[in-house]
Design an enzyme around this catalytic site. Sequence first.
Site, PDB file in Angstrom:
ATOM      1  N   SER A   1      23.331  34.076   0.552  1.00 35.21           N
ATOM      2  CA  SER A   1      23.419  35.266   1.135  1.00 35.21           C
ATOM      3  C   SER A   1      23.525  35.441   2.919  1.00 35.21           C
ATOM      4  O   SER A   1      23.616  36.331   3.055  1.00 35.21           O
ATOM      5  CB  SER A   1      22.059  35.471   0.777  1.00 35.21           C
ATOM      6  OG  SER A   1      21.032  34.636   0.991  1.00 35.21           O
TER       7      SER A   1
ATOM      8  N   ASP B   1      10.878  39.021   4.845  1.00 30.71           N
ATOM      9  CA  ASP B   1      12.122  38.410   5.004  1.00 30.71           C
ATOM     10  C   ASP B   1      11.884  37.557   6.582  1.00 30.71           C
ATOM     11  O   ASP B   1      12.607  38.393   7.005  1.00 30.71           O
ATOM     12  CB  ASP B   1      13.071  39.123   4.492  1.00 30.71           C
ATOM     13  CG  ASP B   1      14.211  38.222   4.934  1.00 30.71           C
ATOM     14  OD1 ASP B   1      14.005  37.247   4.601  1.00 30.71           O
ATOM     15  OD2 ASP B   1      15.178  39.252   3.940  1.00 30.71           O
TER      16      ASP B   1
ATOM     17  N   HIS C   1      16.917  35.588   6.156  1.00 30.76           N
ATOM     18  CA  HIS C   1      17.999  36.772   6.739  1.00 30.76           C
ATOM     19  C   HIS C   1      17.584  37.493   7.992  1.00 30.76           C
ATOM     20  O   HIS C   1      16.713  36.984   8.926  1.00 30.76           O
ATOM     21  CB  HIS C   1      18.059  37.527   5.758  1.00 30.76           C
ATOM     22  CG  HIS C   1      17.771  37.283   4.278  1.00 30.76           C
ATOM     23  ND1 HIS C   1      17.441  36.688   3.047  1.00 30.76           N
ATOM     24  CD2 HIS C   1      19.116  36.776   3.286  1.00 30.76           C
ATOM     25  CE1 HIS C   1      17.551  36.417   2.230  1.00 30.76           C
ATOM     26  NE2 HIS C   1      19.107  36.163   2.096  1.00 30.76           N
TER      27      HIS C   1
END
Length: 366
Positions: free
Chosen positions: A122, A343, A346
């Site tokens: 990702s 998060d 990311h």
Amino acid sequence: MGFLLFFQALFLFVLQILFSHQARAEDFISLSNATKNFSARKLAGKCNLSRGKWVYDASYPLYSSSSCPFIDAQFNCQKYGRPDNSYLKYRWQPFSCAIPRFNGLNFLEKWRGKKIMFVGDSLSLNQFQSLTCMIHASVPKSKTTFIRKDGLSSVTFDDYGVKILLFRTPYLVDLDNEKAGRVLKLDSIKNGNAWKGMNMLIFNTWHWWTHTGKTQPWDYMQEGNKWYKDMNRLIAFYKGLTTWSRWVNLNVDASKTKVFFLGISPTHYEGRDWNQPSKTCSGEKQPFFGLKYPAGTPLAWTVVNKVLSRTKKPVTFLDVTKLSQYRKDAHPSAYSGEHSGNDCSHWCLPGLPDTWNEVLYAELFS
């Protein structure tokens, strides 16, 4: 830095002795020397893009999240309520030179009719969407074709014949479903057939190698006829990357394909990494501004350097680890449209991956 690499080399060598019957005595010397020699080769006669500082630049960001049609909800922090925007205004400034300003039109002209593929997890998705947004901002009225499928996505800038693809594979090596369960094949890359014929390949892997418990997507690891219920993750990472390196040596025609490897992308879940133990990335609004990041260089970075030093075909290392470590402020944290919780893995778009692509642009056009 030399002392750090030495101790990282020593640590990795000891792990090899403990977990691998194939470890050789000379690996202790070769790891330290190869890493240093690789770094010297990459920096000889050119600017070191990985050493620098973050500076405030009111001309940033390079595009708006509201005007780019390619951004996933998980990276679209402004859309999902992030109240501050200072994180959008920082530019990476190397100490000994300047990174050229990204020019999407120039990129399209130079790579007209070519195919570019990101291969990885990702974080590769993060970088893929960043690059397509950066280019789109230069040619907003140009026709594009956006295709999203499981495991494979692409954006084509039709007027220029430039196709940018993303191949999702978190380990680069194969993960197969077999009767015994899910098996991570440390010495197999059947997926590599899909990577052939590209004019540029940008690889990335690491984050999924560290997963344990319920988030670990394999039941066994396999190398040759040997099966493992588990293995030290740095050793497994080294074995998997060595398989990838072998694939590059056997399948890449350097006269037709440029190959890049993205450095280790850090996380910021533990504030002790920047000397603030009670914090995470949540609520952080500024980069770390010290000259030396307290957590030091990740051991995985040393593994990548060792493997690249032994790869016979030319691979350009996009060494973005240190500059990314400083950006504790640049994660989605709670402002992700797809991930609940915090998060710190990311990155928001626009944001840090734009700098990764500026480094890529500098390597291509300087």
